[in-house]
Design an enzyme around this catalytic site. Structure first.
Site, PDB file in Angstrom:
ATOM      1  CE  LYS A   1      -9.251 -15.441   7.798  1.00 32.81           C
ATOM      2  NZ  LYS A   1      -9.821 -16.166   9.443  1.00 32.81           N
TER       3      LYS A   1
ATOM      4  CG  HIS B   1      -5.264 -15.856   7.130  1.00 34.56           C
ATOM      5  ND1 HIS B   1      -5.605 -14.959   5.760  1.00 34.56           N
ATOM      6  CD2 HIS B   1      -5.844 -16.253   8.480  1.00 34.56           C
ATOM      7  CE1 HIS B   1      -6.077 -13.900   6.670  1.00 34.56           C
ATOM      8  NE2 HIS B   1      -6.106 -14.749   7.728  1.00 34.56           N
TER       9      HIS B   1
END
Ligand code: OMP
Length: 233
Positions: A113, A115
């Site tokens: 991931k 963000h």
């Protein structure tokens, strides 16, 4: 049957969950097995509780006998390891809050991931921490080695592994079904990393259980399978 009580209790839970199936199953290793242990079927609250209690009892008993098994973080590899880590850390704290109440759990994301908080690990950081991996089954050891790689790359120190079920199979070879016993996947990991690898149940326990139930046909098929793939240790 001469199995210890916690194994008998867990076998009963496996029966209730229908987690131990007999038939014809192609495994991740491509071996064709006459049985399959499916930890995904412990989804009912009472079964999940029994399973996490069995993990926690095994870990606690081993931890009392072997201080090198002391850990900071219980790591459950995605996906099947995630509920195991969360429910077992909770059970451990129930069993001994002074010892386990401040221990953590975490798991990896399958997709990185970029963000938000970013990173591949959800829950406690592994960096500089003593880690125990919790997973469902070891056959050829592929899944567990992937988890070990994650811990290494995150800077954690692996101190132990616990699985629900050890299929006691040799690590795959080129002539995989030559019937020559080889070292077990668990034995190799033990040797390579010098750590304890615990299992609540192993194939020998299932065979003992089946013999006490008089399930001739299943025992015969299991014996044939073991003759091909059984580990030497
Ligand atoms: P290895 O990576 O070969 O050690 O296989 C372990 C994985 O196989 C487990 O994490 C399961 O996803 C799956 N498996 C079972 O769940 N139960 C079994 O009885 C056998 C396997 C398997 O495919 O070997």
């Amino acid at each position: 049957m001469s199995l210890p009580q916690y194994k008998k209790d867990f076998l009963k839970t496996c029966e209730d969950a229908g987690a131990l199936k007999f038939g014809t199953f192609t495994l991740k290793s491509k071996r064709v097995s006459p049985y399959f242990f499916n930890a995904g079927l412990f989804h009912r609250a009472d079964l999940l509780r029994s399973m996490s209690l069995a993990y926690a009892q095994s870990m606690k008993a081993h931890g009392e006998a072997d201080s090198s098994f002391d850990f900071d973080v219980l790591f459950g590899p995605a996906y099947k390891g995630i509920p195991l880590a969360a429910t077992t850390i909770d059970k451990l704290a129930d069993l001994d809050v002074a010892k386990y109440g401040k221990k953590s759990y975490s798991f990896n994301r399958k997709e990185a991931k970029s963000h938000g908080e970013g990173g591949n690990i959800v829950g406690a950081s592994l960096k500089g921490q003593k880690i125990v991996i919790i997973d469902d089954v070891i056959t050829a050891g592929t899944a567990i080695r992937e988890a070990i790689d994650i811990i290494k790359s995150e800077g954690g120190e692996l101190v132990g592994i616990i699985v629900a079920f050890d299929r006691q199979e040799k690590t795959p070879t080129e002539n995989d079904d030559d019937g020559k016993p080889g070292p077990s996947a668990i034995g190799e990991v033990r040797k390579q990393y010098g750590i304890p690898v615990l299992s609540i149940l192993k194939l020998d326990d299932i065979v003992e259980y089946l013999r006490s139930q008089g399930s001739e046909e299943n025992i015969k098929r299991l014996d044939e399978y073991r003759a091909k793939y059984k580990a030497s240790d």
